[in-house]
Design a protein around this motif. Structure first.
Motif, mmCIF file in Angstrom:
data_model
loop_
_atom_site.group_PDB
_atom_site.id
_atom_site.type_symbol
_atom_site.label_atom_id
_atom_site.label_comp_id
_atom_site.label_asym_id
_atom_site.label_seq_id
_atom_site.Cartn_x
_atom_site.Cartn_y
_atom_site.Cartn_z
ATOM 1 N N PRO A 55 79.685 -19.733 26.287
ATOM 2 C CA PRO A 55 78.367 -20.194 27.020
ATOM 3 C C PRO A 55 77.522 -19.048 27.424
ATOM 4 O O PRO A 55 76.351 -19.114 27.242
ATOM 5 C CB PRO A 55 78.699 -21.432 27.959
ATOM 6 C CG PRO A 55 80.185 -21.632 27.523
ATOM 7 C CD PRO A 55 80.536 -20.483 26.924
ATOM 8 N N GLU A 58 75.704 -17.558 24.842
ATOM 9 C CA GLU A 58 75.298 -18.720 23.857
ATOM 10 C C GLU A 58 75.879 -18.807 22.435
ATOM 11 O O GLU A 58 75.423 -19.006 21.484
ATOM 12 C CB GLU A 58 73.706 -18.506 23.698
ATOM 13 C CG GLU A 58 73.067 -18.626 25.202
ATOM 14 C CD GLU A 58 71.554 -18.762 24.705
ATOM 15 O OE1 GLU A 58 70.873 -18.309 23.622
ATOM 16 O OE2 GLU A 58 70.756 -19.328 25.635
ATOM 17 N N PHE A 60 78.548 -21.062 20.823
ATOM 18 C CA PHE A 60 78.940 -22.503 21.010
ATOM 19 C C PHE A 60 79.734 -23.029 19.631
ATOM 20 O O PHE A 60 79.280 -23.860 18.872
ATOM 21 C CB PHE A 60 77.933 -23.478 21.340
ATOM 22 C CG PHE A 60 77.236 -23.091 22.361
ATOM 23 C CD1 PHE A 60 77.678 -23.270 23.773
ATOM 24 C CD2 PHE A 60 76.006 -22.578 22.428
ATOM 25 C CE1 PHE A 60 76.924 -22.984 24.820
ATOM 26 C CE2 PHE A 60 75.283 -22.316 23.589
ATOM 27 C CZ PHE A 60 75.859 -22.388 24.812
ATOM 28 N N ALA A 248 77.214 -26.776 33.776
ATOM 29 C CA ALA A 248 76.739 -26.656 32.499
ATOM 30 C C ALA A 248 75.168 -27.119 32.775
ATOM 31 O O ALA A 248 74.790 -27.865 33.454
ATOM 32 C CB ALA A 248 77.174 -27.419 31.387
ATOM 33 N N HIS A 252 73.617 -24.986 27.223
ATOM 34 C CA HIS A 252 75.315 -25.180 27.422
ATOM 35 C C HIS A 252 75.574 -26.716 27.633
ATOM 36 O O HIS A 252 76.283 -27.430 26.706
ATOM 37 C CB HIS A 252 75.636 -24.382 28.499
ATOM 38 C CG HIS A 252 77.096 -24.404 28.986
ATOM 39 N ND1 HIS A 252 77.735 -24.164 30.091
ATOM 40 C CD2 HIS A 252 78.060 -24.780 28.036
ATOM 41 C CE1 HIS A 252 78.846 -24.266 29.896
ATOM 42 N NE2 HIS A 252 79.207 -24.769 28.915
#
Length: 282
Positions: A55, A58, A60, A248, A252
């Motif tokens: 995360p 970035e 995912f 988060a 996220h």
């Protein structure tokens, strides 16, 4: 007076049903409204088949968690289903009357134990054994599969036993009349007749295994990487959501909700299989 009372009760039942449907609809709306845009931002292919979950960068990719969930669930099925079905057969046809209440209460007790207790049992009893035998930390796919196999036993045993007891006695008696022994009559006459109910119990158990979180977090190792062996750690979809949702934010958080959408899809597939199984049986 009677007509008004009946109308009032119908309206109460109708409103109760509407509340249940509305709750499901709101959950679906929340997940899809937040999850689908996240998949679009990240990229559907990158999100589903990506191998890195970082995360802070970035990145995912949830493919390792999808594989982890499938492997852990498959392990629970391989370990738990045979034991559950054989236990149900024993309780339905071979268990002595004096011993049956003990078995019945034991199965009911297993169903009522909180998942965190199962996780603690796995952490203090199963993980050390795996660590001693195979080395490593002990928190692994194997440990999670064993714990989940124990957790799905009550569902499989209860549904399978009920299905076996629902088979007409003519199946058993006819098999005996044709010269088969008791064991052969149970396994080759009654068991096939109860097949649809047993499969339904297995599917319900799988549904619980897929959605289980706390016990898996405690024994699976929670490593967001593709598994390289049964004694290596893994992270499941549910564990990923629980571990990171608390802190988060932004994309996220949206990615975690999108993970819930994927998990929701898995549950829908399981429910669809369950309905198809019931339909084919009918």
């Amino acid at each position: 007076m009677k007509t008004k009372l009946e109308f009032s009760m119908k309206m109460i039942f109708f409103l109760t049903a509407c509340v249940s449907v509305a709750a499901v609809a709101l959950i679906c709306f929340f997940m899809f409204a937040n999850g689908i845009p996240a998949m679009h931002k990240i990229g559907f292919t990158e999100f589903i088949f990506g191998l890195k979950w970082k995360p802070e960068l970035e990145q995912f990719g949830i493919f390792p968690m999808i594989v982890g969930s499938i492997i852990v669930t498959a392990g629970a099925i391989i370990l738990g289903v045979p034991v559950g079905i054989m236990t149900a057969i024993f309780m339905a046809r071979f268990c002595p009357a004096c011993f049956y209440p003990v078995m019945r209460h034991g199965v009911n007790l297993l169903a009522g134990i909180p998942s965190v207790v199962y996780g603690f049992f796995g952490l203090t009893a199963i993980v050390p054994v795996i660590r001693t035998v195979f080395g490593g930390s002990g928190t692994s796919i194997l440990a999670a599969s064993i714990v989940l196999a124990i957790m799905i036993l009550p569902t499989i045993v209860s549904v399978s036993e009920t299905s076996l007891r629902a088979v007409p006695s003519l199946y058993f008696e006819g098999s005996l009349a044709l010269g088969a022994c008791k064991e052969r009559s149970v396994f080759f006459a009654e068991l096939p007749a109860a097949k649809s109910g047993i499969i339904a119990g297995v599917i319900l158990g799988v549904g619980r295994a897929v959605g289980e979180t706390m016990a898996v977090i405690m024994v699976a190792g929670n490593q967001a990487v593709l598994p390289h062996g049964l004694t290596k750690g893994i992270r499941t979809l549910t564990a990923n959501i629980v571990l990171e949702m608390g802190y988060a934010a932004g994309l996220h958080r949206e990615a975690l909700i999108a993970t819930a959408v994927v998990l929701f899809f898995f549950i829908l597939v399981i429910n669809f299989i369950f309905m198809m199984t019931k339909h084919s049986a009918e």
